[in-house]
Motif scaffolding. Structure first.
Motif, PDB file in Angstrom:
ATOM      1  N   GLN A  47      52.231 145.849 -79.245  1.00  0.00           N
ATOM      2  CA  GLN A  47      52.664 144.476 -79.011  1.00  0.00           C
ATOM      3  C   GLN A  47      53.729 144.379 -77.926  1.00  0.00           C
ATOM      4  N   HIS A  48      54.635 145.374 -77.842  1.00  0.00           N
ATOM      5  CA  HIS A  48      55.817 145.199 -76.989  1.00  0.00           C
ATOM      6  C   HIS A  48      55.649 145.708 -75.560  1.00  0.00           C
ATOM      7  N   PRO A  50      55.076 146.291 -71.755  1.00  0.00           N
ATOM      8  CA  PRO A  50      54.828 145.379 -70.634  1.00  0.00           C
ATOM      9  C   PRO A  50      53.464 145.592 -69.972  1.00  0.00           C
ATOM     10  N   LYS A  53      51.136 143.668 -72.297  1.00  0.00           N
ATOM     11  CA  LYS A  53      51.379 142.235 -72.105  1.00  0.00           C
ATOM     12  C   LYS A  53      50.742 141.738 -70.803  1.00  0.00           C
ATOM     13  N   HIS A  54      50.766 142.593 -69.773  1.00  0.00           N
ATOM     14  CA  HIS A  54      50.209 142.242 -68.468  1.00  0.00           C
ATOM     15  C   HIS A  54      48.710 141.965 -68.546  1.00  0.00           C
ATOM     16  N   GLN A  56      46.934 141.410 -71.664  1.00  0.00           N
ATOM     17  CA  GLN A  56      46.521 140.959 -72.990  1.00  0.00           C
ATOM     18  C   GLN A  56      45.517 139.803 -72.966  1.00  0.00           C
ATOM     19  N   THR A  57      45.639 138.910 -72.005  1.00  0.00           N
ATOM     20  CA  THR A  57      44.670 137.812 -71.911  1.00  0.00           C
ATOM     21  C   THR A  57      43.289 138.341 -71.556  1.00  0.00           C
ATOM     22  N   ASP A  86      58.888 145.839 -83.085  1.00  0.00           N
ATOM     23  CA  ASP A  86      58.020 144.823 -82.468  1.00  0.00           C
ATOM     24  C   ASP A  86      56.549 145.171 -82.642  1.00  0.00           C
ATOM     25  N   ASP A  87      56.255 146.442 -82.907  1.00  0.00           N
ATOM     26  CA  ASP A  87      54.866 146.889 -83.050  1.00  0.00           C
ATOM     27  C   ASP A  87      54.430 147.013 -84.508  1.00  0.00           C
ATOM     28  N   MET A  95      50.302 138.737 -82.760  1.00  0.00           N
ATOM     29  CA  MET A  95      49.770 138.862 -81.404  1.00  0.00           C
ATOM     30  C   MET A  95      48.263 138.590 -81.394  1.00  0.00           C
TER      31      MET A  95
END
Length: 193
Positions: A47-48, A50, A53-54, A56-57, A86-87, A95
């Motif tokens: 989840q945490h 970067p 996150k970059h 994830q979509t 966070d994970d 998430m």
């Protein structure tokens, strides 16, 4: 954050089996869950990170684009939640729900499944054919946080389309790069570091 590449597990490796809880449905997920699929994509994420996150979509988009095309997808997080809360499974669930993941997101508390796959970073992708033989491992695409290359999933999508179409994968397989998996103290695998 330690920038870490994939181990690039040898092609042809048989997918290690697993039995892990899906953080959303709480059902146990295993390779048998995908027995009727033409291929299975095993992704190590968290989840945490970067790097995750970059993209994830795009991960959510992969799930929706291939849901009816014979691809099974499972995401696994193996990070040490004592040091990286966070994970935790509850944050992974949040998430998955916020991003609309339509595939299981499992938590590998023992980290044994991550070791069995030689997962080294998040994200780390492993694509297996219908016989559970490894046909692709490596990056989603050339995009990384801050390099201004669009996130398209190009490399992984070329591999998925080839295997679902009954073709061999000819794309150059480049290692994924991301944050290292957060191993519990003393649990680091021999290939780590």
């Amino acid at each position: 954050m330690v920038l870490t590449p994939s181990t690039m597990l040898p092609l042809g490796t048989k997918a290690p089996n697993f039995q892990l809880p899906d953080v959303v449905s709480e059902k146990t997920i295993s390779l048998e869950t995908f027995a009727n699929k033409k291929a299975i994509l095993v992704m190590f994420i968290c989840q945490h990170c970067p790097f995750v996150k970059h993209i994830q979509t795009q991960l959510a988009k992969l799930g929706h684009d291939y849901v009816d095309k014979g691809l099974g997808i499972v995401a696994i997080s193996a990070n040490d939640v004592a040091n990286y809360p966070d994970d935790s499974p509850s944050n992974l669930k949040k998430m998955a729900q916020e991003l609309g993941f339509n595939f299981p997101v499992c938590y590998d508390e023992s980290q044994e499944i991550a070791k069995a796959y030689t997962a080294a970073c998040t994200p780390d992708f492993f694509l297996f054919d219908g016989d559970y033989q490894l046909v692709y491992r490596g990056q989603l695409d050339d995009s990384r946080p801050g390099n201004n290359i669009p996130v398209t999933g190009k490399d992984l999508r070329i591999a998925i389309d080839a295997i679902l179409g009954g073709n061999s994968i000819t794309i150059e397989q480049k290692p994924s790069i991301g944050c290292n998996i957060k191993w519990k103290a003393g649990n680091e695998p021999p290939y780590y570091g």
